[in-house]
Scaffold this motif. Sequence first.
Motif, short mmCIF file in Angstrom:
data_model
loop_
_atom_site.label_atom_id
_atom_site.label_comp_id
_atom_site.label_asym_id
_atom_site.label_seq_id
_atom_site.Cartn_x
_atom_site.Cartn_y
_atom_site.Cartn_z
N SER A 100 10.11 3.02 -6.05
CA SER A 100 9.12 3.26 -7.10
C SER A 100 8.44 4.61 -6.90
N PHE A 101 8.23 4.99 -5.64
CA PHE A 101 7.67 6.31 -5.32
C PHE A 101 8.59 7.41 -5.84
N ILE A 102 9.89 7.25 -5.61
CA ILE A 102 10.87 8.24 -6.08
C ILE A 102 10.84 8.31 -7.61
N MET A 143 11.56 15.97 -2.13
CA MET A 143 10.43 15.09 -1.80
C MET A 143 10.81 13.61 -1.86
N TYR A 144 12.02 13.30 -2.36
CA TYR A 144 12.41 11.90 -2.53
C TYR A 144 12.30 11.12 -1.22
N GLU A 145 12.74 11.74 -0.15
CA GLU A 145 12.73 11.07 1.14
C GLU A 145 11.65 11.63 2.07
N GLN A 146 10.69 12.33 1.51
CA GLN A 146 9.61 12.88 2.32
C GLN A 146 8.82 11.77 2.98
N GLN A 161 0.39 13.42 -3.76
CA GLN A 161 -0.71 12.46 -3.79
C GLN A 161 -0.73 11.69 -5.11
N HIS A 162 -0.38 12.38 -6.20
CA HIS A 162 -0.33 11.69 -7.49
C HIS A 162 0.74 10.58 -7.46
N ALA A 163 1.89 10.89 -6.89
CA ALA A 163 2.97 9.90 -6.79
C ALA A 163 2.54 8.74 -5.90
N ILE A 164 1.84 9.05 -4.81
CA ILE A 164 1.34 7.99 -3.91
C ILE A 164 0.34 7.11 -4.65
N ASN A 165 -0.57 7.73 -5.39
CA ASN A 165 -1.58 6.96 -6.14
C ASN A 165 -0.92 6.04 -7.17
N ARG A 166 0.02 6.59 -7.91
CA ARG A 166 0.71 5.80 -8.93
C ARG A 166 1.51 4.66 -8.28
#
Length: 735
Positions: free
Chosen positions: A235-237, A254-257, A278-283
């Motif tokens: 989901s993060f990806i 960043m996919y596997e960051q 951070q936006h991807a983490i928040n979402r």
Amino acid sequence: MIQTVVKRDGRVVGYNEEKIKAAIRKAMLATEAGDDEALIQRIADHIGARGKSQMSVEGIQDMVELELMKSPRKEVAKCYINYRHKRSVARKAKTRDMFLEIINAKHNDITRENANMNAESPAGMMMKFASETTKPFVDDYLLSDEAREAVRNNYLHIHDKDYYPTKSLTCVQHPLDKILNNGFWAGHGESRPAKRIETASVIACISMETAQNEMHGGQAIPAFDFYLAPFVRRSFIEEIKILEDINGEDYSDMYEQKVDDYIIRPLDGLKGRERVLQHAINRTANRVHQSMEAFIHNMNTIHSRGGNQVVFSSINYGTDTSAEGRCIIRELLHSTWEGVGNGSTAIFPIQIWKKKKGVSYLPEDPNYDLYKLACKVTARRFFPNFVNLDATYNYHEQWDINDPERYKYEVATMGCRTRVFENRFGPKTSIGRGNISFSTINIVRLAIECMKIEDPQERIKEFFHKLDNVLDVTARQLDDRFNFQKTAMAKQFPLLMTQLWNGSENLKPNETIESVINQGTLGIGFIGLAECLIALTGKHHGECKESQELGLKIIGHMRERINEFCEQYKHNYSVLATPAEGLSGKFTRRDRKDFGEIPGITDKIYYTNSNHVPVYYKCSPKHKAEVEAPYHVLTGGGHIFYVEIDGDATHNPQAIMDIVDLMDKYNIGYGSVNHNRNRCMDCGYEDATEDLHECPECHGTNIDKLQRITGYLVGTTDRWNSGKLAELRDRVVHK
């Protein structure tokens, strides 16, 4: 010539013509002409000579009717037919009365046998009709003579006897990774593999719901955090890819960051890739939270078993230290804290925290922050319970903290207390296995029967003699049931016997399940150790050291005999500290009837659950732990330690942590904490105010207490049976 007669209950007895003559005579005396002994004898002789060597009662009565119709006394035939009809009605009267109680939604121990079943709904009524009419069939046709007698004489209880003819198994720990990665077929439709966290959480629900309709016991997920963690990353990806489209940039690197933790933080001041990350983490964290919220909501609303009961579900978690696994745990706990609906405490799933030193218990452990959160949530919502992976008997030789699949070697628990770990016929694991069936021995009755023996040593010697006899019967009964269950075909369990049970993926639809189910357990349970000890020694194990020594000797002896049964019958037999619900009062009612009210033993309408000290006995949590802990190593089929604490625990998570510390100190395998929680049944408002009579929100007076019945919660005590209600009233705080 008739020699033997098959009775209505299946017993075969010798032919007795006097019974025929008595029935004809009774019919004749109901007529004006009275009896005729010569005709009576002639008819009896004719039937005895013309009948087959073995006949049923109904067959003989049919012959009597025919002979009377051919005789000059045809009016007697009418009386005899009427007599047969009245006898048939009388035999059915008990069933009729029972059905009317179900139809009229009366509150009694039949309709409240299972506190999480709504027996007032149409589907619930159908379940009770089926249940109560199936049990006599099992008694008459599926049980051996010795097992039937043991049940009839109140020595033995066969759990889920109404499901016996279906050949279904009790419970299973779902290998959810198989379902999520491969999809599944549920008998009516297919599910594709999951791609994102939302889908994974829904499939987890559907998996347990589907299996619940194939089984008669509980459904559990042994490593909820590990199984769902990969879908957090996926989901993060997805979120990174969305930002790629919006910004017209390539963020594929960043996919596997590595993500340290999925913590929601403000974007203020962040720029470039740091802001994207951070936006991807928040979402992602928001999506996980919504998925966990949906999972809990679904497990409290999706019905199984014909629509009358929510899935009896449990989830184990706490030891995944990856950022993704921690995100699952954190958001699950946050959602549990918030509650369902108007903020009510979720009844299911039963949540179980895996406590493990080096992982999820000590201040220096990576998941210690989540452990503290779990204790905080338990202080408000009762869950999670706690399973102690550090208990000596929960140790697995292959567990390695560096192994990403270490969850395979961690014991997992069913919420009610059922434990499956050791295995003589496959890998030592909880995953893909469960209990096959279990039966419980009334050790109190055995002790009562020995009370008149004055010499203490002879009394106890006779008790063990009786116990051995009933243990032998129980082991044979469970072996008989296993041999019946193993004849089921794989196609009868479309999900369970294709993807859930270990080895089932190799079964063809028309093959029997015999080759795989022996990895499960056959449980021999016990109830009322406290009352048993009072009968034998005058005191229970919580108040007397000598009684405690005898109690451990009794359960230790059961453990030794069960090891013998494992070798003799080639099964995974285990000792179960029975989670008695309906049984808590059933054994007692019969024993009170037979022996009267015996102080400390049958003077209540329930027996104390398994090896617990009596609920009315005032003692500290420490003393309770000292007494009950030694029984956990003996009861490999399942056990639970619980403590009642006083007042509002919401702001006192330390009280929960203190109980878990007791579990660690005394080698306790599984435990939970009970405390005060009021619930307004009109609007759902909850608080911990003592003796709350009016809801401060809606001002309604329909206030109930949220309570744990045997290891799981019940939304309303209105569905508790009389024995458990009496036990609830007797419970005291441990302090």
